[in-house]
Enzyme design. Structure first.
Site, PDB file in Angstrom:
ATOM      1  N   ASP A  10      23.604  -9.757  17.521  1.00  0.00           N
ATOM      2  CA  ASP A  10      23.235  -8.744  16.531  1.00  0.00           C
ATOM      3  C   ASP A  10      23.988  -7.458  16.850  1.00  0.00           C
ATOM      4  O   ASP A  10      23.927  -6.973  17.991  1.00  0.00           O
ATOM      5  CB  ASP A  10      21.733  -8.459  16.573  1.00  0.00           C
ATOM      6  CG  ASP A  10      20.885  -9.646  16.115  1.00  0.00           C
ATOM      7  OD1 ASP A  10      21.470 -10.702  15.817  1.00  0.00           O
ATOM      8  OD2 ASP A  10      19.658  -9.505  16.060  1.00  0.00           O
ATOM      9  N   ASP A 131      12.787 -14.039   5.485  1.00  0.00           N
ATOM     10  CA  ASP A 131      12.120 -13.257   6.526  1.00  0.00           C
ATOM     11  C   ASP A 131      10.691 -13.021   6.072  1.00  0.00           C
ATOM     12  O   ASP A 131      10.458 -12.414   5.023  1.00  0.00           O
ATOM     13  CB  ASP A 131      12.856 -11.933   6.743  1.00  0.00           C
ATOM     14  CG  ASP A 131      14.322 -12.155   7.115  1.00  0.00           C
ATOM     15  OD1 ASP A 131      14.602 -13.141   7.809  1.00  0.00           O
ATOM     16  OD2 ASP A 131      15.172 -11.351   6.699  1.00  0.00           O
TER      17      ASP A 131
END
EC number: 5.3.1.16
Length: 241
Positions: A10, A131
């Site tokens: 990330d 998500d």
């Protein structure tokens, strides 16, 4: 059935980081994204999950850096690009960079017609990131709500989505174990493949996910567990075989 593992890198402000529950400002810095990605490739990864957090949060992007990682490592590993892909320009940039697969998230919630068109056009090169908080979808860097999970899946299934990347936001970066029930519910409702993301903290978590292979959970993203050295990638790959 084996499980494909995708170590995550990330990227925020040019650095490899991990967030807690996807919250901006909660990051732990792990240095160079390229070095992180190369470490996982050299340890045997066949896929890397590469995320542009700035693009996801709308605070800029790390596109040039991600393109360089794909360029340098793309002949040795498959790269799944994620973060801020919500229109033709961002999707084209990700595909042109050489990503094997691109995750779209917010876009699927905010612009269903566009999402349907890219799923039809690119097939299995596009995955949709779901998500989730409870059974509600979280949108744009997880800061907004985006509707009911199963209603959204019904639409995405109808337009031919072939893969979902399912993250329980409450679990992500918390090392508290994956949400096996959520993964089961999603996999049982769709013919699409499912990638598990969030909460994996020990090898037994991977064993539990692997048991869902027969209903379509064929892969898992590893983040904090690897960076916090809960186990090595080699150990995880052995379990996933």
């Amino acid at each position: 059935m084996s499980l494909t593992l995708l170590p995550a890198v990330d990227v925020r402000d040019g650095k490899a980081v991990r967030l807690r529950q996807g919250e901006s400002g909660s990051e732990t810095d792990y240095g160079s994204p390229f070095e992180a990605a190369r470490t996982w490739v050299e340890a045997g990864a066949e896929w890397i999950h590469l995320v542009d957090l700035d693009a996801a949060f709308g605070t800029g992007n790390n596109r040039d850096q991600l393109r360089e990682i794909v360029h340098e490592l793309g002949d040795r590993v498959n790269i799944e690009l994620s973060g801020g892909v919500r229109d033709d320009a961002s999707l084209d940039a990700a595909l042109e960079a050489g990503a094997a697969r691109v995750n779209i998230g917010t876009a699927a919630l905010e612009n269903p017609d566009w999402t349907a068109s890219v799923i039809k056009k690119y097939g299995d090169r596009v995955a949709v990131g779901l998500d989730v908080r409870g059974h509600t979808l979280a949108a744009r860097g997880w800061t907004r709500e985006g509707g009911d999970l199963f209603e959204t899946m019904k639409f995405l299934d109808s337009v031919g989505c072939l893969r979902y990347v399912v993250t329980d936001v409450a679990k992500d970066g918390m090392m508290s174990g994956p949400n096996i029930q959520l993964l089961s519910e999603v996999a049982e409702r769709t013919d699409a493949k499912v990638t598990a993301s969030g909460g994996i903290s020990k090898l037994d978590d991977l064993r539990a996910i692997k048991e869902l292979a027969e209903i379509g959970v064929d892969s898992a993203i590893l983040g904090k567990s690897l960076y916090a050295r809960a186990f090595t990638l080699q150990e995880a790959l052995e379990v996933a075989k």
